[in-house]
Motif scaffolding. Structure first.
Motif, PDB file in Angstrom:
ATOM      1  N   ARG A  21       0.835  -1.209   0.000  1.00 27.17           N
ATOM      2  CA  ARG A  21       0.000   0.000   0.000  1.00 27.17           C
ATOM      3  C   ARG A  21       0.868   1.256   0.000  1.00 27.17           C
ATOM      4  NH1 ARG A  21      -1.773   3.608   3.580  1.00 27.17           N
ATOM      5  NH2 ARG A  21      -0.774   2.593   5.344  1.00 27.17           N
ATOM      6  N   GLY A  22       1.910   1.266   0.809  1.00 24.99           N
ATOM      7  CA  GLY A  22       2.807   2.425   0.879  1.00 24.99           C
ATOM      8  C   GLY A  22       3.561   2.652  -0.413  1.00 24.99           C
ATOM      9  N   ALA A  25       1.084   4.043  -2.952  1.00 23.86           N
ATOM     10  CA  ALA A  25       0.803   5.463  -2.707  1.00 23.86           C
ATOM     11  C   ALA A  25       1.979   6.329  -3.156  1.00 23.86           C
ATOM     12  CB  ALA A  25       0.508   5.688  -1.221  1.00 23.86           C
ATOM     13  N   THR A  26       3.191   5.878  -2.876  1.00 24.12           N
ATOM     14  CA  THR A  26       4.390   6.602  -3.290  1.00 24.12           C
ATOM     15  C   THR A  26       4.460   6.671  -4.803  1.00 24.12           C
ATOM     16  OG1 THR A  26       5.553   5.862  -1.301  1.00 24.12           O
ATOM     17  CG2 THR A  26       6.916   6.633  -3.134  1.00 24.12           C
ATOM     18  N   GLN A  43       6.044  13.516   0.631  1.00 26.14           N
ATOM     19  CA  GLN A  43       5.367  13.360   1.914  1.00 26.14           C
ATOM     20  C   GLN A  43       4.217  14.361   2.035  1.00 26.14           C
ATOM     21  OE1 GLN A  43       5.598  11.092   4.173  1.00 26.14           O
ATOM     22  NE2 GLN A  43       4.435  11.988   5.819  1.00 26.14           N
ATOM     23  N   GLU A  45       2.543  15.674  -0.437  1.00 26.89           N
ATOM     24  CA  GLU A  45       1.509  15.228  -1.374  1.00 26.89           C
ATOM     25  C   GLU A  45       0.680  14.098  -0.773  1.00 26.89           C
ATOM     26  OE1 GLU A  45      -0.786  15.148  -4.721  1.00 26.89           O
ATOM     27  OE2 GLU A  45       0.799  16.599  -4.333  1.00 26.89           O
ATOM     28  N   LEU A  46       1.340  13.215  -0.037  1.00 29.55           N
ATOM     29  CA  LEU A  46       0.646  12.081   0.580  1.00 29.55           C
ATOM     30  C   LEU A  46      -0.120  12.491   1.834  1.00 29.55           C
ATOM     31  CD1 LEU A  46       3.412   9.361   0.173  1.00 29.55           C
ATOM     32  CD2 LEU A  46       1.287   9.571  -1.113  1.00 29.55           C
ATOM     33  N   ALA A  47       0.075  13.714   2.292  1.00 29.85           N
ATOM     34  CA  ALA A  47      -0.636  14.267   3.451  1.00 29.85           C
ATOM     35  C   ALA A  47      -0.568  13.352   4.673  1.00 29.85           C
ATOM     36  CB  ALA A  47      -2.079  14.580   3.078  1.00 29.85           C
ATOM     37  N   GLY A  48       0.602  12.763   4.883  1.00 28.28           N
ATOM     38  CA  GLY A  48       0.794  11.939   6.068  1.00 28.28           C
ATOM     39  C   GLY A  48       0.093  10.594   6.042  1.00 28.28           C
ATOM     40  N   SER A  49      -0.335  10.141   4.857  1.00 27.48           N
ATOM     41  CA  SER A  49      -1.061   8.875   4.790  1.00 27.48           C
ATOM     42  C   SER A  49      -0.165   7.665   5.057  1.00 27.48           C
ATOM     43  CB  SER A  49      -1.767   8.722   3.441  1.00 27.48           C
ATOM     44  OG  SER A  49      -0.822   8.670   2.391  1.00 27.48           O
ATOM     45  N   ILE A  50       1.143   7.842   4.881  1.00 30.00           N
ATOM     46  CA  ILE A  50       2.080   6.794   5.281  1.00 30.00           C
ATOM     47  C   ILE A  50       3.191   7.449   6.100  1.00 30.00           C
ATOM     48  CG2 ILE A  50       1.609   5.296   3.299  1.00 30.00           C
ATOM     49  CD1 ILE A  50       4.239   6.166   2.079  1.00 30.00           C
TER      50      ILE A  50
END
Length: 111
Positions: A21-22, A25-26, A43, A45-50
């Protein structure tokens, strides 16, 4: 985006690596960027999702597997983007003030 995931998953699985999943997302964050991005930009862009530690591991695994390429700007900051076998050949314009890089696709009609 599904074709991209399938190509990456096939590449990773040939090395015995899962598309977690990580990593997915990356991959999506980098694929949607207009040019090479730093880990900090990814990071955000991912808004802390990982977690940041997972992001760095994902970047390392994807780079080692040849899915991502890296560039260092004039300050030595590493930027990541999709490898050419995924994104096609292109060039970069880099701002000498802030280091931001954007993709430029050559115009084949001019050759």
């Amino acid at each position: 985006m599904q074709h991209l995931e399938q190509a990456v998953e096939q590449r990773l699985s040939s090395d015995g690596i899962r598309l977690t999943r990580g990593r997915r997302a990356t991959l999506h964050a980098i694929a949607e960027a207009a040019g090479p991005r730093t880990a900090t930009e990814i990071q955000a862009e991912l808004a802390g999702s990982i977690p940041l530690s997972s992001l760095y591991r994902s970047l390392s695994v994807l780079s080692t597997a040849g899915v991502l390429t890296t560039q260092h700007d004039t300050d030595g900051i590493m930027r990541f983007e999709l490898a050419e076998w995924l994104s096609g050949h292109h060039h970069h314009l880099v701002c000498v003030s802030c280091g931001t890089a954007v993709d430029v696709v050559p115009d084949s009609s001019q050759e």
